[in-house]
Design a protein around this motif. Sequence first.
Motif, short mmCIF file in Angstrom:
data_model
loop_
_atom_site.label_atom_id
_atom_site.label_comp_id
_atom_site.label_asym_id
_atom_site.label_seq_id
_atom_site.Cartn_x
_atom_site.Cartn_y
_atom_site.Cartn_z
N LEU A 1 0.80 -1.22 0.00
CA LEU A 1 0.00 0.00 0.00
C LEU A 1 0.84 1.27 0.00
O LEU A 1 0.28 2.37 0.07
CB LEU A 1 -0.97 -0.02 1.18
CG LEU A 1 -1.96 -1.20 1.14
CD1 LEU A 1 -2.95 -1.11 2.28
CD2 LEU A 1 -2.67 -1.28 -0.20
N ARG B 1 -2.72 0.98 -3.95
CA ARG B 1 -3.74 1.74 -3.21
C ARG B 1 -4.96 2.01 -4.09
O ARG B 1 -6.09 2.04 -3.61
CB ARG B 1 -3.16 3.06 -2.69
CG ARG B 1 -2.18 2.90 -1.55
CD ARG B 1 -2.06 4.18 -0.75
NE ARG B 1 -1.61 5.30 -1.55
CZ ARG B 1 -0.34 5.59 -1.81
NH1 ARG B 1 0.62 4.82 -1.33
NH2 ARG B 1 -0.02 6.64 -2.54
N ARG C 1 -6.24 0.06 -6.23
CA ARG C 1 -7.10 -1.13 -6.25
C ARG C 1 -8.11 -1.10 -5.10
O ARG C 1 -9.18 -1.71 -5.19
CB ARG C 1 -6.25 -2.40 -6.13
CG ARG C 1 -5.30 -2.64 -7.28
CD ARG C 1 -4.59 -3.96 -7.11
NE ARG C 1 -3.57 -4.16 -8.12
CZ ARG C 1 -2.89 -5.29 -8.30
NH1 ARG C 1 -3.17 -6.33 -7.53
NH2 ARG C 1 -1.96 -5.38 -9.23
N LEU C 2 -7.75 -0.40 -4.02
CA LEU C 2 -8.63 -0.37 -2.85
C LEU C 2 -9.53 0.85 -2.81
O LEU C 2 -10.15 1.13 -1.79
CB LEU C 2 -7.78 -0.43 -1.57
CG LEU C 2 -7.00 -1.73 -1.35
CD1 LEU C 2 -6.26 -1.69 -0.03
CD2 LEU C 2 -7.91 -2.96 -1.42
N ALA D 1 -12.68 -0.82 -2.13
CA ALA D 1 -12.10 -1.95 -1.41
C ALA D 1 -13.07 -3.12 -1.29
O ALA D 1 -12.68 -4.28 -1.41
CB ALA D 1 -11.64 -1.50 -0.02
N TYR E 1 -13.19 -5.08 -4.65
CA TYR E 1 -11.92 -5.73 -4.98
C TYR E 1 -11.65 -6.91 -4.05
O TYR E 1 -11.28 -8.00 -4.50
CB TYR E 1 -10.77 -4.72 -4.90
CG TYR E 1 -9.43 -5.38 -5.17
CD1 TYR E 1 -9.01 -5.62 -6.47
CD2 TYR E 1 -8.60 -5.78 -4.12
CE1 TYR E 1 -7.80 -6.24 -6.73
CE2 TYR E 1 -7.40 -6.41 -4.37
CZ TYR E 1 -7.00 -6.63 -5.67
OH TYR E 1 -5.81 -7.27 -5.92
N LEU E 2 -11.82 -6.70 -2.73
CA LEU E 2 -11.48 -7.75 -1.78
C LEU E 2 -12.46 -8.92 -1.86
O LEU E 2 -12.07 -10.07 -1.65
CB LEU E 2 -11.44 -7.18 -0.36
CG LEU E 2 -10.33 -6.13 -0.12
CD1 LEU E 2 -10.44 -5.54 1.27
CD2 LEU E 2 -8.95 -6.74 -0.34
N MET F 1 -1.94 -7.39 2.89
CA MET F 1 -1.87 -5.94 2.71
C MET F 1 -0.75 -5.39 3.56
O MET F 1 -0.82 -5.39 4.80
CB MET F 1 -3.21 -5.29 3.06
CG MET F 1 -4.29 -5.57 2.03
SD MET F 1 -5.87 -4.74 2.37
CE MET F 1 -6.66 -5.98 3.39
N VAL G 1 -9.88 0.66 5.18
CA VAL G 1 -10.18 -0.71 4.76
C VAL G 1 -10.77 -1.53 5.90
O VAL G 1 -11.52 -2.48 5.67
CB VAL G 1 -8.91 -1.38 4.19
CG1 VAL G 1 -7.95 -1.80 5.30
CG2 VAL G 1 -9.27 -2.60 3.34
#
Length: 390
Positions: free
Chosen positions: A50, A56, A58-59, A62, A65-66, A76, A85
């Motif tokens: 991160l 970052r 990608r989140l 969040a 994505y997760l 992470m 997050v």
Amino acid sequence: MITRQAEAIVRQKLLQTPAVVLLGPRQVGKTTLARQIASDWAGGAVYLDLERPADRLRLEDADSYLRAQQGKLVIMDEIHRAPGVFEVLRGIIDDNRQAGQRSGQFLLLGSAALDLMRQSSETLAGRVAYLDIASLNIFEATQAGIPDNDLWLRGGFPDSLLAPGDIQSLDWRRDFIRSYLERDVPMFAPRLPAETIGRLWTMLAHSQGSVLNQSRIASAMGVSNPTIDRYIDLLVDLQLVRRLRPWGGNIGKRLVKSPKVYVRDSGILHGLLELETLNDLLGHPVSGLSFEGHCIESLIQAAGSRRVPYFYRTQVGAEIDLLLEKGGRPEIAIEVKRSMAPSPEKGFALACDDLEIGQRYVVYPGTERISLRHGAQAIGLHELATLLLQ
């Protein structure tokens, strides 16, 4: 590559709980350990650094994505860079549990213990395990064939310990100290002046292992007592300094109530004091207290969470360098002597008698176990640490 004892513990925790938070200073080996786990994790793993803008990004969503990583271990690194997050992890963990993935969902790496634990405990109660990883310990160094004096002089940060020479090792530690003051202090505590905290860090190094005199330090630095308290809190939170609490049971004695303060890693201590070689260290006034701090940190690591560490000192001079309490009762008393002919002080015997402690050890640089007066035994650091693991 040096095998870290923490790796087996992290793997075990990941098999038992949905999320594990791994806490430790920068450059201590968290990332290397996490990548090693990711390399052979059943079901695959995703690693996010991160500190990289791309990761970052990608989140930014969040939750989506997760959730798309279901079935994988999501790692992470530098999780404090994305504190938001934690708000989405609870629901994802619970939904993954319903889908059959009851453990091994997230491995979160961070450098600031207190803040991360507060954020995660508020949202992930019952879903997360916490583990600390310190610099390399005596078992890991011995297994790698590293001499004890090298570990003491250079400390346990891998890049410092494995540097090709003492000059390169000290250069790495100088850069480490500078990067903390220029980068991490402003990030974790933007309102605290990094230069002043650097001065405090150096002052604590010069008074390694002393009972904290906050008023004297505050006067020398021109700030208030509460301000010094906040500065030390930050260094403790970053796991750079240990505040060793005094034992405070009711035994009818006047006890010292202020903590002792140690720079946790001996190599960082020597970096702050500009001690390059073993000869420089042995000729410096801090040598004895540096060895004491090195031994105490090693023994606290070996004792783990089963025993609570304290020191003990009365107003009349009875003292125990490290007191380990188990089940609410003082169990083991340890004095540290940097001498090949150690002898316990009378105050150590008096303190042990006060607390009715039978296990009395004097740690010294040798390897032979020797019976001493007052019921104590001289013992090498490695042997005593091994005993504490049992």
